[in-house]
Design an enzyme around this catalytic site. Structure first.
Site, PDB file in Angstrom:
ATOM      1  N   CYS A  24       1.938  -5.134   3.407  1.00 54.40           N
ATOM      2  CA  CYS A  24       2.073  -5.484   1.998  1.00 54.40           C
ATOM      3  C   CYS A  24       3.525  -5.676   1.583  1.00 54.40           C
ATOM      4  O   CYS A  24       3.799  -6.142   0.491  1.00 54.40           O
ATOM      5  CB  CYS A  24       1.460  -4.382   1.138  1.00 54.40           C
ATOM      6  SG  CYS A  24       2.219  -2.796   1.502  1.00 54.40           S
ATOM      7  N   ASP A  47       5.734  -3.231   1.175  1.00 51.92           N
ATOM      8  CA  ASP A  47       6.241  -2.110   0.395  1.00 51.92           C
ATOM      9  C   ASP A  47       7.222  -1.267   1.211  1.00 51.92           C
ATOM     10  O   ASP A  47       7.097  -1.178   2.431  1.00 51.92           O
ATOM     11  CB  ASP A  47       5.085  -1.213  -0.072  1.00 51.92           C
ATOM     12  CG  ASP A  47       4.208  -1.930  -1.091  1.00 51.92           C
ATOM     13  OD1 ASP A  47       4.681  -2.930  -1.649  1.00 51.92           O
ATOM     14  OD2 ASP A  47       3.082  -1.486  -1.316  1.00 51.92           O
ATOM     15  N   CYS A  70       2.856   0.342  -4.093  1.00 50.49           N
ATOM     16  CA  CYS A  70       1.671   0.510  -4.913  1.00 50.49           C
ATOM     17  C   CYS A  70       1.517   1.969  -5.364  1.00 50.49           C
ATOM     18  O   CYS A  70       2.224   2.855  -4.901  1.00 50.49           O
ATOM     19  CB  CYS A  70       0.442   0.123  -4.097  1.00 50.49           C
ATOM     20  SG  CYS A  70       0.063   1.338  -2.839  1.00 50.49           S
ATOM     21  N   CYS A  75      -1.087   3.074   3.104  1.00 47.45           N
ATOM     22  CA  CYS A  75      -0.101   3.666   2.193  1.00 47.45           C
ATOM     23  C   CYS A  75       0.202   5.102   2.614  1.00 47.45           C
ATOM     24  O   CYS A  75       1.343   5.555   2.540  1.00 47.45           O
ATOM     25  CB  CYS A  75      -0.609   3.633   0.755  1.00 47.45           C
ATOM     26  SG  CYS A  75      -1.496   2.125   0.319  1.00 47.45           S
TER      27      CYS A  75
HETATM   28  S1  FES Z   1      -0.392  -1.372  -0.818  1.00 46.98           S
HETATM   29 FE1  FES Z   1       1.376  -1.216   0.351  1.00 46.98          FE
HETATM   30  S2  FES Z   1       1.816   0.829   0.536  1.00 46.98           S
HETATM   31 FE2  FES Z   1       0.078   0.695  -0.694  1.00 46.98          FE
END
Ligand code: FES
Lengths: 203, 138
Positions: free
Chosen positions: B37, B39, B64, B107
């Protein structure tokens, strides 16, 4: 049936999108519900199923990134699974898990996110931070350039994959496949940054 | 998708957000990312050199809600634990505590990675062998 065979295409990545579009319209017309209105229910339903498959296949194949990701799943790559498996392995062995992207990129992404947060806070206070704005613009330019680079690299890997397919060279295919995984991983960070910077700069 | 109450609580009141001095010998920093994602998460620990107990932990996560909650929880959990105890925390523990759905497992994996990376960094700085329990030749 996979999307490539649905369109009668070989499992290759360089693709004539205009031709794909044309074929999509031809098939859409053929499968249009009006043509089946007087047909038995079973046939109507079959046409409906075909037409939703058609839509999914078209949407996936016309987009370069979705197409690449789709091909990678067909070739057995599960990005999420890989990452979790690597964490499990690191726990078992006590070794450090290797991050898929280079640490410098992570640092850069993190720093830029910090700046973005500052920018947003300033925006909220109705203040303008010209210096910060300038920094972010510079960063944006560099990330935009990296996105372009990534795209070119990706197209290079498509060719490598495609010639592997043509030559029936499984090893070349594997090499191209793995390189594409690394590239797409890198790309997801860049994509988020470009999105967030644009948002913070208010356009 | 609905977040569990615990996720919402950590998200609205994240514990231990912040920064420790990266250059200090007793501080370990882990910076990790989830390519799925895009992140990123940074988790830092301050370790007491005499006891190997983690006395402070801070995090900063751009991601997120589940990633923020996972890292917030991770800092709470590692505080007061020894290095070896902290290494026993797994993403499954986090998933259970926060009742994360399957799509949010990565995550929690990120949070476990962050703990391990921070400890790894601290060990490297302090010349502690990579593995405590299993002897691995380097
Ligand atoms: S959607 Fe990427 S860490 Fe949660």
């Amino acid at each position: 049936m996979d999307y490539f065979s649905f369109f009668d295409l070989p499992r290759k990545l360089t693709l004539d999108v205009a031709a794909l579009e044309k074929q999509f319209y031809v098939l859409s017309r053929k499968l249009h519900p009006d043509r089946f209105a007087s047909k038995p229910v079973a046939e109507q339903e079959a046409a409906l199923a075909q037409s939703s498959l058609l839509n999914d296949a078209y949407r996936t194949l016309k987009d370069p990134i979705l197409r690449t990701q789709y091909l990678l799943t067909l070739e057995g790559v599960e990005l999420e699974e890989q990452s979790k498996a690597a964490t499990d392995a690191a726990r078992a062995s006590g070794e450090q898990k290797k991050q898929i992207v280079p640490p410098e990129l992570l640092e850069e992404v993190f720093e830029l996110n910090m700046q973005l947060q500052e920018m947003r806070a300033a925006n909220q206070m109705g203040e303008d931070e010209p210096e910060l704005r300038r920094d972010l613009m510079t960063a944006k330019d560099s990330f935009d350039a990296k996105m372009v680079e990534t795209q070119a690299e990706l197209e290079g890997l498509w060719s490598a994959w495609d010639s592997g397919v043509d030559a029936g060279d499984e090893e070349a295919k594997l090499r191209a496949r793995d390189a594409m995984v690394v590239l797409l991983n890198k790309r997801s960070y860049l994509r988020n940054l470009v999105r967030d910077v644009n948002e913070a700069l208010g356009r | 998708m609905a977040y569990s109450d615990k996720v919402v609580d950590h998200y609205n009141h994240p514990r231990n957000v912040g920064t420790l001095d990266k250059s200090a010998a007793e501080v370990g920093t882990g910076l990790v990312g989830a390519p799925e994602c895009g992140d990123v998460m940074r988790l830092q620990i301050r370790v007491n050199p005499e006891t190997n107990v983690i006395e402070d932990a801070k995090f900063k996560t751009f991601g997120c809600g589940s990633a923020i909650a996972s890292s917030s929880l991770a800092t709470e959990w590692v505080k007061g634990k020894t290095i070896d105890e902290a290494l026993a925390i797994t993403n499954t523990d986090i998933v259970k505590e926060l009742a994360l759905p399957p799509v949010k497992i990565h995550c929690s994996v990120l949070a476990e990675d962050a703990i391990r990376a921070a400890i790894g960094d601290w060990k490297k700085k302090n010349n502690v062998a990579e593995t405590a329990s299993v002897a691995v030749a380097h």
